[in-house]
Enzyme design. Structure first.
Site, short mmCIF file in Angstrom:
data_model
loop_
_atom_site.label_atom_id
_atom_site.label_comp_id
_atom_site.label_asym_id
_atom_site.label_seq_id
_atom_site.Cartn_x
_atom_site.Cartn_y
_atom_site.Cartn_z
N ARG A 49 0.83 -1.22 0.00
CA ARG A 49 0.00 0.00 0.00
C ARG A 49 0.86 1.26 0.00
NH1 ARG A 49 -3.53 -0.42 5.05
NH2 ARG A 49 -1.58 -1.27 5.81
N ASN A 67 -6.07 -2.93 2.41
CA ASN A 67 -6.01 -4.37 2.65
C ASN A 67 -7.41 -4.91 2.84
OD1 ASN A 67 -3.21 -4.50 2.60
ND2 ASN A 67 -2.99 -4.38 4.81
#
Length: 121
Positions: A49, A67
């Site tokens: 990320r 996520n």
């Protein structure tokens, strides 16, 4: 008696450059697309990320990367189709690219819900 002067803004003509910039901005705003990708593989716990957010700063894209509880990572991004395709390739070519086992992508219309690019929970 004072003569009424015509307002100044009635005499100002936009330059050709200003017209071209405005026209280009309008075309880009109208041609925004959405890209929704689910990444699977070893994509959590490896800085995925953070890398995607860092890469996003180099492109004219907005969106979110987060996520999922099933171990995948979800990316929702908006921009021109060309920018989104380049952004997608940059993710694949980055240091987290080898961790991607599968990528499920879908194109859609931009919702314009995003004001920047962020990391979600």
């Amino acid at each position: 008696m004072l003569a009424r002067k015509r307002p100044i803004w009635g005499r100002i003509q936009p330059s050709k450059l200003a017209q071209d910039v405005w026209s280009s901005a309008c075309r880009n705003a109208m041609s925004r697309s959405g890209l929704h990708i689910f990444y699977s593989g070893r994509v959590q716990g490896v800085g995925f990320r953070y890398t995607v957010k860092t890469l996003a700063s180099g492109f004219e894209v907005t969106g979110i990367v987060r996520n999922l509880s099933d171990g995948r990572v979800e990316l929702v991004a908006e921009g021109t189709k060309e920018e989104l395709e380049a952004f997608r390739r940059a993710i694949q070519d980055s240091e987290v690219g080898p961790f991607i086992r599968n990528e499920q992508a879908a194109w859609n219309e931009a919702t314009r819900d995003f004001r920047g690019f962020e990391i979600g929970c």
